[in-house]
Design a protein around this motif. Structure first.
Motif, PDB file in Angstrom:
ATOM      1  N   ARG A 146       0.819  -1.218   0.000  1.00 37.84           N
ATOM      2  CA  ARG A 146       0.000   0.000   0.000  1.00 37.84           C
ATOM      3  C   ARG A 146       0.852   1.267   0.000  1.00 37.84           C
ATOM      4  NH1 ARG A 146      -2.833  -3.640   3.325  1.00 37.84           N
ATOM      5  NH2 ARG A 146      -5.037  -3.961   2.815  1.00 37.84           N
ATOM      6  N   PHE A 147       2.042   1.203   0.621  1.00 39.13           N
ATOM      7  CA  PHE A 147       2.924   2.382   0.642  1.00 39.13           C
ATOM      8  C   PHE A 147       3.413   2.704  -0.774  1.00 39.13           C
ATOM      9  CE2 PHE A 147       3.288   0.624   4.971  1.00 39.13           C
ATOM     10  CZ  PHE A 147       2.901   1.735   5.705  1.00 39.13           C
ATOM     11  N   ALA A 148       3.812   1.665  -1.505  1.00 41.29           N
ATOM     12  CA  ALA A 148       4.254   1.846  -2.899  1.00 41.29           C
ATOM     13  C   ALA A 148       3.114   2.414  -3.746  1.00 41.29           C
ATOM     14  CB  ALA A 148       4.736   0.514  -3.475  1.00 41.29           C
ATOM     15  N   VAL A 183      -5.368   3.928   5.004  1.00 36.16           N
ATOM     16  CA  VAL A 183      -4.506   4.830   5.783  1.00 36.16           C
ATOM     17  C   VAL A 183      -3.046   4.832   5.319  1.00 36.16           C
ATOM     18  CG1 VAL A 183      -3.681   5.414   8.103  1.00 36.16           C
ATOM     19  CG2 VAL A 183      -6.085   4.828   7.748  1.00 36.16           C
ATOM     20  N   PRO A 184      -2.419   3.646   5.059  1.00 37.39           N
ATOM     21  CA  PRO A 184      -1.033   3.696   4.561  1.00 37.39           C
ATOM     22  C   PRO A 184      -0.914   4.405   3.216  1.00 37.39           C
ATOM     23  CG  PRO A 184      -1.720   1.415   4.985  1.00 37.39           C
ATOM     24  CD  PRO A 184      -2.900   2.281   5.288  1.00 37.39           C
ATOM     25  N   GLU A 211       1.178   8.158   2.579  1.00 39.60           N
ATOM     26  CA  GLU A 211       2.188   8.468   1.550  1.00 39.60           C
ATOM     27  C   GLU A 211       1.773   9.675   0.712  1.00 39.60           C
ATOM     28  OE1 GLU A 211       5.243   7.315   0.988  1.00 39.60           O
ATOM     29  OE2 GLU A 211       5.092   5.972   2.720  1.00 39.60           O
ATOM     30  N   VAL A 212       0.487   9.786   0.411  1.00 41.83           N
ATOM     31  CA  VAL A 212      -0.013  10.949  -0.341  1.00 41.83           C
ATOM     32  C   VAL A 212       0.205  12.222   0.486  1.00 41.83           C
ATOM     33  CG1 VAL A 212      -2.106  12.069  -1.239  1.00 41.83           C
ATOM     34  CG2 VAL A 212      -1.684   9.646  -1.726  1.00 41.83           C
ATOM     35  N   HIS A 213      -0.112  12.130   1.771  1.00 38.16           N
ATOM     36  CA  HIS A 213       0.079  13.280   2.670  1.00 38.16           C
ATOM     37  C   HIS A 213       1.555  13.656   2.771  1.00 38.16           C
ATOM     38  CE1 HIS A 213       0.870  14.719   6.925  1.00 38.16           C
ATOM     39  NE2 HIS A 213       0.109  15.673   6.426  1.00 38.16           N
ATOM     40  N   VAL A 220      -2.561   1.496  12.219  1.00 40.74           N
ATOM     41  CA  VAL A 220      -3.274   2.704  11.786  1.00 40.74           C
ATOM     42  C   VAL A 220      -2.945   3.877  12.696  1.00 40.74           C
ATOM     43  CG1 VAL A 220      -5.554   3.759  11.490  1.00 40.74           C
ATOM     44  CG2 VAL A 220      -5.156   1.427  10.677  1.00 40.74           C
ATOM     45  N   THR A 221      -3.027   3.658  14.022  1.00 43.59           N
ATOM     46  CA  THR A 221      -2.780   4.767  14.967  1.00 43.59           C
ATOM     47  C   THR A 221      -1.321   5.221  14.882  1.00 43.59           C
ATOM     48  OG1 THR A 221      -2.557   3.120  16.730  1.00 43.59           O
ATOM     49  CG2 THR A 221      -4.658   4.260  16.573  1.00 43.59           C
ATOM     50  N   GLU A 222      -0.393   4.286  14.604  1.00 43.76           N
ATOM     51  CA  GLU A 222       1.018   4.671  14.436  1.00 43.76           C
ATOM     52  C   GLU A 222       1.188   5.567  13.226  1.00 43.76           C
ATOM     53  OE1 GLU A 222       3.315   1.067  14.343  1.00 43.76           O
ATOM     54  OE2 GLU A 222       3.027   0.708  16.502  1.00 43.76           O
ATOM     55  N   LEU A 223       0.521   5.231  12.136  1.00 42.49           N
ATOM     56  CA  LEU A 223       0.626   6.043  10.919  1.00 42.49           C
ATOM     57  C   LEU A 223       0.049   7.440  11.125  1.00 42.49           C
ATOM     58  CD1 LEU A 223      -0.307   3.360   8.254  1.00 42.49           C
ATOM     59  CD2 LEU A 223       1.847   4.606   8.342  1.00 42.49           C
TER      60      LEU A 223
END
Length: 208
Positions: free
Chosen positions: A7-9, A36-37, A41-43, A203-206
């Motif tokens: 999802r990050f990629a 969320v991941p 990355e978009v953010h 999710v909360t870590e991200l």
């Protein structure tokens, strides 16, 4: 078939298609957990603010991946009448799924918001990011949740979408950005080498 490593990629690939929105100081929203991941990355690439948008899909009882509707925060409810008609879901079956998903929505608000208020959307450019769209029902509900809070502009951004979902969501959003719309979509997970179910902790870590 795997188009993205994870999802990050996918989020990084998506961010490259959203550079025209950097100057708007956007509010980037990801539905937990899978969105969320991608949204993070978009953010990271665009700046602005990052938050979650809590929406629960109403899955057909014997085919939970198939959305017959969705629920959002603030009592929003969207039904996919076509799916309900086609699958023959009865009213009491729909009500049962809805009860369960409403309870899960409330649990997630408690678990993932951690007492934090949502970032206000009024007057903002809101980019609604998820890891993909199969039917579009969940994203259509998410769009309505956002619309009710009067953003200046609503953009939906996903790494992969079915043709049908793209068409449906295009009627709900001001702009839909999607780098990959295959003619046949077996399922969103097929686009990813790693498509594991995220835990609330991730999710909360991200968001942290």
């Amino acid at each position: 078939m795997n188009h993205y490593a994870d999802r990050f990629a996918a989020g990084r690939a998506l961010a490259a298609a959203l550079t025209h929105l950097r100057a708007t100081e956007p509010l980037v929203l990801g539905p937990p957990r899978g969105g969320v991941p991608v949204a993070a990355e978009v953010h990271r690439a665009l700046g602005g603010d990052l938050d979650i948008l809590l929406v629960r899909k109403l899955g057909v009882p014997w085919q939970p991946e198939l959305a017959m509707g969705a629920l959002g925060e603030g009592g929003i409810r969207v039904l996919n009448d076509d799916v309900i008609r086609r699958t023959g879901v009865r009213r009491e079956q729909l009500a049962e799924v809805e009860r369960a998903e409403r309870a899960e929505l409330a649990r997630r608000v408690r678990a993932l918001r951690g007492g934090r208020d949502p970032v206000p959307m009024a007057g903002r450019t809101v980019i609604l990011v998820d890891d993909g769209m199969a039917t579009g029902a969940t994203m259509a509900a998410a769009c309505r949740v956002v619309r009710a809070q009067h953003p200046a502009r609503l953009v939906v951004a996903v790494p992969i979408s079915s043709v049908e979902a793209h068409a449906w969501v295009s009627r709900e959003a001001d702009e839909v950005v999607c780098p990959w719309i295959p003619a046949e979509l077996g399922g969103v997970g097929g686009a990813y080498a790693d498509f594991h179910q995220l835990e609330d902790r991730e999710v909360t870590e991200l968001l942290g």
